[in-house]
Design a protein around this motif. Structure first.
Motif, PDB file in Angstrom:
ATOM      1  N   GLN A   1      38.134  37.624  31.613  1.00 20.79           N
ATOM      2  CA  GLN A   1      38.059  38.683  32.456  1.00 20.79           C
ATOM      3  C   GLN A   1      38.797  39.876  31.895  1.00 20.79           C
ATOM      4  O   GLN A   1      38.485  41.110  31.807  1.00 20.79           O
ATOM      5  CB  GLN A   1      39.114  38.589  33.609  1.00 20.79           C
TER       6      GLN A   1
ATOM      7  N   SER B   1      36.361  48.490  37.841  1.00 17.77           N
ATOM      8  CA  SER B   1      36.218  48.530  39.474  1.00 17.77           C
ATOM      9  C   SER B   1      37.678  47.601  40.223  1.00 17.77           C
ATOM     10  O   SER B   1      38.216  46.882  39.490  1.00 17.77           O
ATOM     11  CB  SER B   1      35.048  47.891  39.967  1.00 17.77           C
ATOM     12  N   ALA B   2      37.792  48.111  41.396  1.00 20.65           N
ATOM     13  CA  ALA B   2      38.841  47.469  42.028  1.00 20.65           C
ATOM     14  C   ALA B   2      38.526  45.764  42.137  1.00 20.65           C
ATOM     15  O   ALA B   2      39.554  45.122  42.249  1.00 20.65           O
ATOM     16  CB  ALA B   2      38.880  48.046  43.718  1.00 20.65           C
ATOM     17  N   LYS B   3      37.481  45.294  42.375  1.00 17.54           N
ATOM     18  CA  LYS B   3      36.966  44.238  42.311  1.00 17.54           C
ATOM     19  C   LYS B   3      37.183  43.427  41.040  1.00 17.54           C
ATOM     20  O   LYS B   3      37.682  42.236  41.069  1.00 17.54           O
ATOM     21  CB  LYS B   3      35.428  43.969  42.475  1.00 17.54           C
ATOM     22  N   ARG B   4      37.177  43.912  39.914  1.00 20.41           N
ATOM     23  CA  ARG B   4      37.398  43.439  38.588  1.00 20.41           C
ATOM     24  C   ARG B   4      38.868  43.207  38.511  1.00 20.41           C
ATOM     25  O   ARG B   4      39.446  42.208  38.024  1.00 20.41           O
ATOM     26  CB  ARG B   4      36.683  44.177  37.458  1.00 20.41           C
ATOM     27  N   TRP B   5      39.555  44.274  38.774  1.00 18.03           N
ATOM     28  CA  TRP B   5      40.957  44.302  38.737  1.00 18.03           C
ATOM     29  C   TRP B   5      41.570  43.060  39.642  1.00 18.03           C
ATOM     30  O   TRP B   5      42.561  42.235  39.264  1.00 18.03           O
ATOM     31  CB  TRP B   5      41.636  45.642  39.130  1.00 18.03           C
ATOM     32  N   SER B   6      41.185  42.933  40.830  1.00 18.16           N
ATOM     33  CA  SER B   6      41.413  42.010  41.697  1.00 18.16           C
ATOM     34  C   SER B   6      41.324  40.693  41.324  1.00 18.16           C
ATOM     35  O   SER B   6      42.206  39.720  41.601  1.00 18.16           O
ATOM     36  CB  SER B   6      41.084  42.170  43.308  1.00 18.16           C
ATOM     37  N   ALA B   7      40.004  40.441  40.828  1.00 20.59           N
ATOM     38  CA  ALA B   7      39.865  39.329  40.214  1.00 20.59           C
ATOM     39  C   ALA B   7      40.644  38.678  39.134  1.00 20.59           C
ATOM     40  O   ALA B   7      41.138  37.447  39.068  1.00 20.59           O
ATOM     41  CB  ALA B   7      38.384  39.035  39.777  1.00 20.59           C
TER      42      ALA B   7
ATOM     43  N   THR C   1      47.118  51.168  37.229  1.00 20.25           N
ATOM     44  CA  THR C   1      46.555  49.719  38.000  1.00 20.25           C
ATOM     45  C   THR C   1      47.196  48.442  37.235  1.00 20.25           C
ATOM     46  O   THR C   1      47.559  47.576  38.032  1.00 20.25           O
ATOM     47  CB  THR C   1      45.169  49.579  37.830  1.00 20.25           C
TER      48      THR C   1
END
Length: 487
Positions: A151, A166-172, A211
């Motif tokens: 990741q 993206s927020a999705k990539r950071w969240s993962a 972030t």
């Protein structure tokens, strides 16, 4: 010449695929083996006969190990029978799931050959196969570190384009980091090291800095309470760390544990030197942007530095701990192999040669595993069936586990419905070992140092040679001695 190179490449990749597939399947062949000492503790902390509140209060909060794996195993044991086969199956499934995971999480810019090499190394690593089914957090930690590392590579690709992922990539990424942080201390360290490297690149590319900083801070805040708890336990009066192998000796043992025989180690050293020299000359002006190399290299070097610092107080040079770092090592190795294949196509033959060596190491392990080196199982069989003992003393001073877990651990292999009483050995009851019934003393984690510690602390002398049951357990028959006090 190009045709010959193509044939060699195709044959090498095909052979490597067969060997990797074989080792992938081998993760499920030794599920029947008995439980090792540490596995017995995992069983006790996930025993469905105990409430979770009791386990949390009396075991997990009195132990330094991170608790997430125990929680997962506790749920598993409420669904499936509490047998060695089923508990081993949980870890083996997670180990197997890591292989398709690394294939699909690999950066999109990787071509099929680079993706294949890393996946084949992860599938064919005999160390990962050997520990695939062990009922500890290792398989979970390997999965987590593999995921967060890949990741991070994808995040670095986005940052290099001067875009914020993206927020999705950071969240993962941060969710995987939190998962890793509560599995094993090495996987915890690797997440924060990885986040540090990502932050450095974010600063360089001037995007995503806030972030990565805030996300890492949140994970650290969630992880900090357990670290504080662990430090308090390790600093408590009377606590000690039993592992004392010298770092130089331990380093060599760790390398053998992870990569194999001296012949394989020698070959890997030559490979790394040759590939490293070629990489430096080829990419000396753009090395910083070779994140496939810089990220795992940074993970490895910083982790070794952290371990060296911590080991001044608590020696962490233990072979199985480094399993969590194996994805980083293998990513470095895969980059070296891919580079050599790109520069000198014929050198792709190194991949099947390495996998062949690892298959050989695995076969040696399988041969030894037939004897089931579970010392506690053999010791209890001897004490209950041969000597017909119903009461035994157990030296629990350096077991490292809370008393609430020990009784279940030490009676797990006793015959069903056999009345067996376990008495922790103390200076007050030591006379039971050499008077009256002369109770045998069961010594777990039975190294020479531990045996000497037991004899000197409790003033026991050997009435006969201790009975050794595999490397981890021995039984001492004692005669009276003198307690040796420290100056």
């Amino acid at each position: 010449m190009k045709k010959i190179h193509k044939i060699i490449t195709v044959v090498s990749l095909a052979v490597s695929g067969v060997l990797a597939s074989y080792m992938f399947c081998q993760r499920f062949t030794l599920l029947h083996l008995g439980l090792l000492y540490d596995e017995l503790y995992s069983m006790a902390t996930a025993f469905p006969g105990f409430s979770w509140g009791y386990i949390w209060r009396e075991m997990l909060l009195k132990d330094v190990n991170l608790p997430l794996f125990n929680f997962i195993l506790y749920g598993w044991n409420h669904i499936f029978p509490i047998t060695a086969d089923y508990m081993h199956l949980l870890s083996a499934l997670v180990s197997a799931a890591t292989i398709p995971l690394v294939w699909f999480l690999a950066p999109k810019r990787w071509n099929l050959t680079q993706r294949f090499i890393f996946t084949a190394l992860m599938a064919g690593s005999f160390a990962l196969v050997q520990f695939a089914g062990i009922i500890r957090a290792y398989s979970f930690a390997v999965l987590a570190v593999s995921a967060l590392t890949l990741q991070a590579l994808s995040i670095l690709d986005v940052l290099s384009a001067h875009k914020n992922p993206s927020a999705k990539r950071w969240s993962a990424f941060f969710f995987t980091g939190l998962f890793a942080a509560y599995l094993h201390y090495f996987s915890s360290a690797l997440f924060f090291i990885t986040a540090l490297i990502v932050f450095i690149y974010a600063c360089y590319f001037k995007t995503g800095r806030k972030t990565v900083f805030l996300g890492t801070a949140v994970v650290f805040a969630c992880w900090l309470p357990w670290v504080y708890h662990t430090v308090r336990l390790m600093s408590a009066p009377g606590s000690s760390w039993w592992y004392t192998t010298p770092p130089v000796q331990a380093s060599f043992e760790i390398a053998q544990f992870l990569f194999g025989s001296n012949l394989i180690l020698g070959g890997l050293i030559v490979l790394i030197v040759v590939a490293g020299t070629s990489i430096l000359f080829t990419y000396k002006k753009t090395l910083f942007f070779r994140t496939d190399l810089i990220l795992p290299l940074g993970q490895t070097l910083i982790l070794l530095g952290v371990i060296t610092l911590v080991s001044h107080k608590y020696n962490l040079w233990m072979d199985r701990y480094f399993l969590a770092a194996l994805p980083s090592f293998l990513l470095l190795l895969s980059y070296a192999l891919f580079h050599l294949q790109e520069r000198h196509r014929i050198l792709i033959i190194l991949l099947p040669l390495l996998l062949t060596g690892w298959v050989g190491e695995h076969w040696e392990f399988v041969h030894n595993a037939r004897h089931e080196p579970t010392g506690l199982k053999n010791a209890l069989a001897y004490l209950t069936q041969t000597e017909k003992r119903h009461t035994i003393l157990v030296d629990t001073a350096k077991t490292g586990y809370p008393p609430a877990a020990l009784n279940l651990m030490y009676t797990f292999y006793a015959p069903k419905d056999y009345p067996l009483t376990i008495i922790p050995l103390t200076e007050q009851n030591r006379e039971l070992a050499f008077t009256g019934e002369k109770l045998p003393v069961l010594i777990p984690v039975c190294s020479v140092q531990h045996l000497i510690f037991t004899e000197t602390t409790y003033g026991l002398e050997e009435a006969q040679e201790p009975l050794i049951f595999a490397p981890d357990i021995c039984v001492l028959s004692a005669k009276e001695g003198k307690i040796i006090q420290d100056d």
